[in-house]
Design a protein around this motif. Structure first.
Motif, mmCIF file in Angstrom:
data_model
loop_
_atom_site.group_PDB
_atom_site.id
_atom_site.type_symbol
_atom_site.label_atom_id
_atom_site.label_comp_id
_atom_site.label_asym_id
_atom_site.label_seq_id
_atom_site.Cartn_x
_atom_site.Cartn_y
_atom_site.Cartn_z
ATOM 1 N N ASP A 13 113.183 -17.479 25.914
ATOM 2 C CA ASP A 13 113.134 -16.094 25.487
ATOM 3 C C ASP A 13 114.650 -15.514 25.797
ATOM 4 O O ASP A 13 115.103 -14.484 25.014
ATOM 5 N N ILE A 14 115.219 -15.599 26.998
ATOM 6 C CA ILE A 14 116.633 -15.067 27.287
ATOM 7 C C ILE A 14 117.527 -15.666 26.205
ATOM 8 O O ILE A 14 118.417 -14.893 25.590
ATOM 9 N N PHE A 15 117.511 -16.902 25.996
ATOM 10 C CA PHE A 15 118.743 -17.685 25.080
ATOM 11 C C PHE A 15 118.509 -17.004 23.718
ATOM 12 O O PHE A 15 119.299 -16.601 23.030
ATOM 13 N N LYS A 16 117.291 -16.616 23.378
ATOM 14 C CA LYS A 16 117.055 -16.153 21.867
ATOM 15 C C LYS A 16 117.385 -14.915 21.696
ATOM 16 O O LYS A 16 118.103 -14.286 20.816
ATOM 17 N N ARG A 17 117.383 -14.014 22.902
ATOM 18 C CA ARG A 17 117.618 -12.599 23.030
ATOM 19 C C ARG A 17 119.241 -12.467 22.802
ATOM 20 O O ARG A 17 119.772 -11.693 22.039
#
Ligand code: HBZ
Length: 818
Positions: free
Chosen positions: A371-375
């Motif tokens: 989720d961090i990576f995608k955001r």
């Protein structure tokens, strides 16, 4: 044409002249810092001419270049190094001497650029040195951290971290290159735009942007006029935000952009072999990777039209998984900017990237929450998803029906992005850093990947540069070696074997040991001035300097010192050669056990050093703020080198090689590059103890090690362990070291005890140490052993390592500088 350093006389005049024009001062009035700055400019003048010539040769010859992608370059001070490489060290020393100034004091004015944690960062710096010396075209790509590795203060025996503000005053060796600025984008979303031809365009919107500005540092080769470039990237806001403007546009976006830029390159994460998983770290990774690739492609496209031929001119070597975003970012640029299709982009990428693994420690394997990576990187994440999809299909094709394997190897699994998996999937080469380490990668930790791509795996045993770690750090030994065997070893360390003819010559051995004694006196003075501890240069200098980590087992070393102290106390007449145990180590700020081990070393030092009853037979010293600059003097002064990691845990080690180069004898385990040192030296010239890596791995697998059994069978161990918790070394608070005691013996059996087999290897360590004591008493036996170490160090030059990277992975041609 190579430009040489001027003569001593001219240098003297130039220094005086520079002091005048730079500071409006007569030389006599100049401070040491001003003299340092003047010297830096005198040397820079020569360096810059050679840098220009090198750049012109780049343009004319259009060679293939390696881009060494690394979050860390632990370069150390540049003035001394550049003077040596320009062959002007003695001249500057003499010029300063004429002016009544000591060159060491001048060099000491330079901040020690600490843009790295330890071995991995220092390796990158040694590699750049060797690339330039061997005349290979190379760029280092990294980050211009405003604060490097923290400075360590010891207060009441505890480590305190002090910020390292190395850029407080202008750094004279860097060159800001605003003409090579690039934009790097974070956050936002991706809009899909269908094209009339049926394809889709991906448009990144709503992002925050920063401008990446490179600062170039010269990387000088030895005596060849070659100067490569280390580019370190700094961030600035895209638009300078004007508070007084009416047309502020998107006010909050501007504030965000400014904060993003401000934080990005502020500080180096001070962890080695451990991942914290902080979002800012991922931002740092993407920032320098994206900027570096953009600069590399811009350079390529200035002279070439066909982007598909990129692999003929460019290779990106990824220093561990930290720059793995290189894979996805190169794909993104090739597809979204240059309009290539997936297959074409993948073909190029997989011929341009290679990966070096530096650890098998599970806590160091990089994984980012999806989720961090995608955001943070929405478009890059889409590309990673597609790489993963295709990679999983490839696994299924090769191992049909093995869904467990697909899950184990996938890049995206368990809500995480597994960076090593992406690095291996895309790289055409995957290497370990010592023979044993590479075998463990192939057979244990990366076994699944080895089965899939055996052809990708190869070993490149680490090395170190003899220019910094002998010529600069130990000029007395360096001059002696030159007198004995000439200068060839400076660029061909294998020539050290010519010293073999002196290992039985008593006069040579006397000279050799006299130099060691001088270096020990120099270190003793340093210790007195910095630690206020008096040590005897005639005692054995036994040294363990490296990052503090439980697997490196500084705890084993200090428990052994406690044991020796017990022996001497119980048996005052015991035959014991006086020994100074020297430690130096920084612990990661949040690593509690590591910090407690530092406190233990200092408390043991306080007790032993103040015990008059043992006649100074043992001294213990913890050298504050171990770093590249004092390391050079420490290696030069060591008699015994402690390389005592749990077998299988230290991927290679490079300190071990620096000690060997300086004529110290190793006590070590069969771990990392120690194994290869043993092979080069033969069993008579190195002291090996403890379990083998196979034994360690077997115990880990079978989960059948019980430290309590070991303790019960050894009353010496029982005694030192009791002393950890009975207030012997912490009178005010007997419980202080309980966490260390528990880490070795946890009887509540909730946590695993003695993960690094300290107690298991203790007896073997003690026994082997006794042999060292015996050997040292025989002066010539010891001197011969120490000289054999220097004579057999040839393999461990980073020049040899780099030549192997060039031959097997990079395929570069030497630049012609004529
Ligand atoms: O790399 C070291 C290995 O422990 C050592 O055995 C080897 O000789 C050396 C060069 O190959 N690894 C490191 O120094 N690792 C780090 O410093 C590190 C830094 C940040 C991380 C992870 C590891 O996030």
């Amino acid at each position: 044409m190579k430009r040489q350093m001027p003569s001593t006389r001219e240098i003297e005049q130039e220094i005086v002249g520079r002091v005048k024009t730079m500071f409006r001062k007569d030389f006599e009035m100049a401070t040491k810092e001003e003299i340092y700055r003047a010297c830096a400019e005198v040397v820079n003048d020569v360096v810059i001419d050679n840098w220009l010539t090198t750049q012109k040769s780049f343009v004319q010859q259009d060679p293939k270049c390696v881009y060494y992608m690394s979050m860390e370059f632990l370069i150390g001070r540049l003035l001394g190094n550049n003077m040596i490489n320009m062959r002007g060290y003695t001249e500057v020393m003499d010029a300063l001497d004429e002016l009544g100034v000591d060159i060491n004091e001048v060099e000491d004015q330079e901040p020690d650029p600490a843009l790295g944690n330890g071995g991995l960062g220092r390796l990158a710096a040694c590699f750049l040195d060797s690339l330039a010396t061997l005349q290979y075209p190379a760029y280092g790509c990294g980050i211009r951290y405003h604060y490097g590795m923290f400075k360590q203060k010891i207060e009441d025996g505890y480590q305190q971290e002090v910020p390292d503000n190395w850029l407080q005053t202008r750094y004279p060796f860097e060159l800001q290159r605003t003409e090579y600025e690039f934009e790097v984008r974070f956050g936002g979303w991706v809009r899909y735009d269908s094209q009339p031809d049926g394809t889709t365009k991906y448009i990144h919107e709503g992002y925050n942007a920063v401008i990446a500005t490179p600062y170039d540092l010269p990387v000088t080769g030895f005596d060849n006029g070659m100067v490569n470039t280390l580019m370190i990237w700094d961030a600035k806001p895209k638009e300078v935000f004007r508070l007084d403007s009416f047309e502020k546009g998107d006010y909050s976006r501007a504030v965000e952009d400014m904060n993003l830029a401000r934080n990005l390159t502020e500080v180096l994460y001070p962890n080695d072999n451990h991942i914290q998983g902080k979002e800012l770290r991922l931002k740092q990774q993407y920032f320098f990777v994206s900027a570096s690739i953009q600069r590399a492609l811009a350079k390529y496209l200035r002279y070439h039209k066909d982007i598909k031929k990129l692999p003929e001119k460019v290779v990106f070597q990824m220093n561990d998984t930290h720059p793995t975003l290189t894979v996805a970012e190169l794909m993104r640029i090739l597809m979204d900017v240059h309009g290539l299709g997936w297959d074409e982009a993948w073909e190029i990428t997989t011929h341009c990237v290679a990966y070096t693994n530096h650890t098998i420690m599970s806590e160091a394997l990089e994984k980012w929450p999806q989720d961090i990576f995608k955001r943070l990187l929405p478009r890059v994440f889409m590309i990673v998803e597609e790489i993963n999809r295709r990679f999983c299909d490839e696994i299924r094709a090769k191992f049909p029906g093995d869904e467990d394997r697909v899950h184990r190897m996938a890049i995206l699994a368990d809500d995480q992005v597994k960076m090593a998996h992406m690095a291996i999937a895309a790289s055409y080469s995957v290497n370990g850093v010592a023979a044993l380490h590479t075998e463990i990668l192939k057979n244990v930790s990366l076994h699944d990947f080895y089965e899939m791509y055996p052809e990708k795996f190869n070993n490149k045993t680490n090395g170190i540069t003899q220019r910094r770690f002998l010529m600069h750090g130990n000029y007395k030994l360096s001059d002696w070696v030159i007198k004995k065997i000439g200068r060839g070893w400076i660029t061909d360390l294998s020539q050290m074997k010519k010293l073999e003819s002196f290992v039985d010559d008593k006069k040579s051995l006397d000279e050799f040991m006299a130099i060691k004694l001088d270096n020990k006196k120099r270190l003793a003075k340093y210790i007195w001035e910095h630690n206020g501890i008096e040590v005897d240069p005639n005692s054995i200098f036994d040294v363990q300097v490296k990052r503090l980590h439980e697997y490196k087992r500084q705890l084993l070393n200090i428990l052994h010192v406690m044991y020796l102290y017990n022996q001497i106390k119980e048996n005052p007449e015991m035959d014991f050669y006086p020994t100074t145990f020297i430690f130096g180590a920084k612990a990661s700020a949040g690593y509690e056990n590591a910090k407690l081990i530092i406190k233990l070393i200092n408390n043991v030092a306080a007790v032993i050093n103040n015990d008059k009853s043992i006649d100074d037979k043992i001294k213990v010293v913890f050298i504050e703020d171990y770093r590249v600059s004092n390391a050079e003097w420490i290696f030069a002064a060591a008699d015994v080198s402690e390389q005592i990691s749990t077998a299988s845990k230290e991927a290679s080690g490079t300190g071990n090689m620096k000690f060997m180069l300086n004529g110290a004898v190793t006590i070590g385990t069969m771990d990392g590059a120690n194994v290869e040192m043993y092979q080069e030296l033969g069993g008579e010239n190195i002291y090996i103890f403890g379990m083998s890596s196979d034994e360690v791995i077997a115990h880990e697998k079978n989960n059948d090690y019980n430290p309590v059994d070991v303790m019960n069978g050894n009353h010496h161990i029982q005694k030192v362990l009791q002393q950890l918790v009975n207030g012997n070394y912490s009178i005010d608070n007997p419980e202080l070291f309980r966490p260390l005691y528990n880490s070795l013996l946890n009887t509540q059996c909730t946590a695993k005890a003695d993960t690094y087999f300290v107690l298991k290897d203790f007896a073997s360590y003690c026994e082997t140490y006794e042999k060292i004591q015996e050997a040292y008493k025989d002066k010539y036996k010891w001197a011969k052993m120490a000289l054999e170490n220097v004579a057999h160090v040839g393999k461990f030059s980073s020049d040899r390592t780099i030549q192997e990277y060039v031959d097997d992975i990079w395929h570069l041609d030497k630049l012609d500088l004529k």
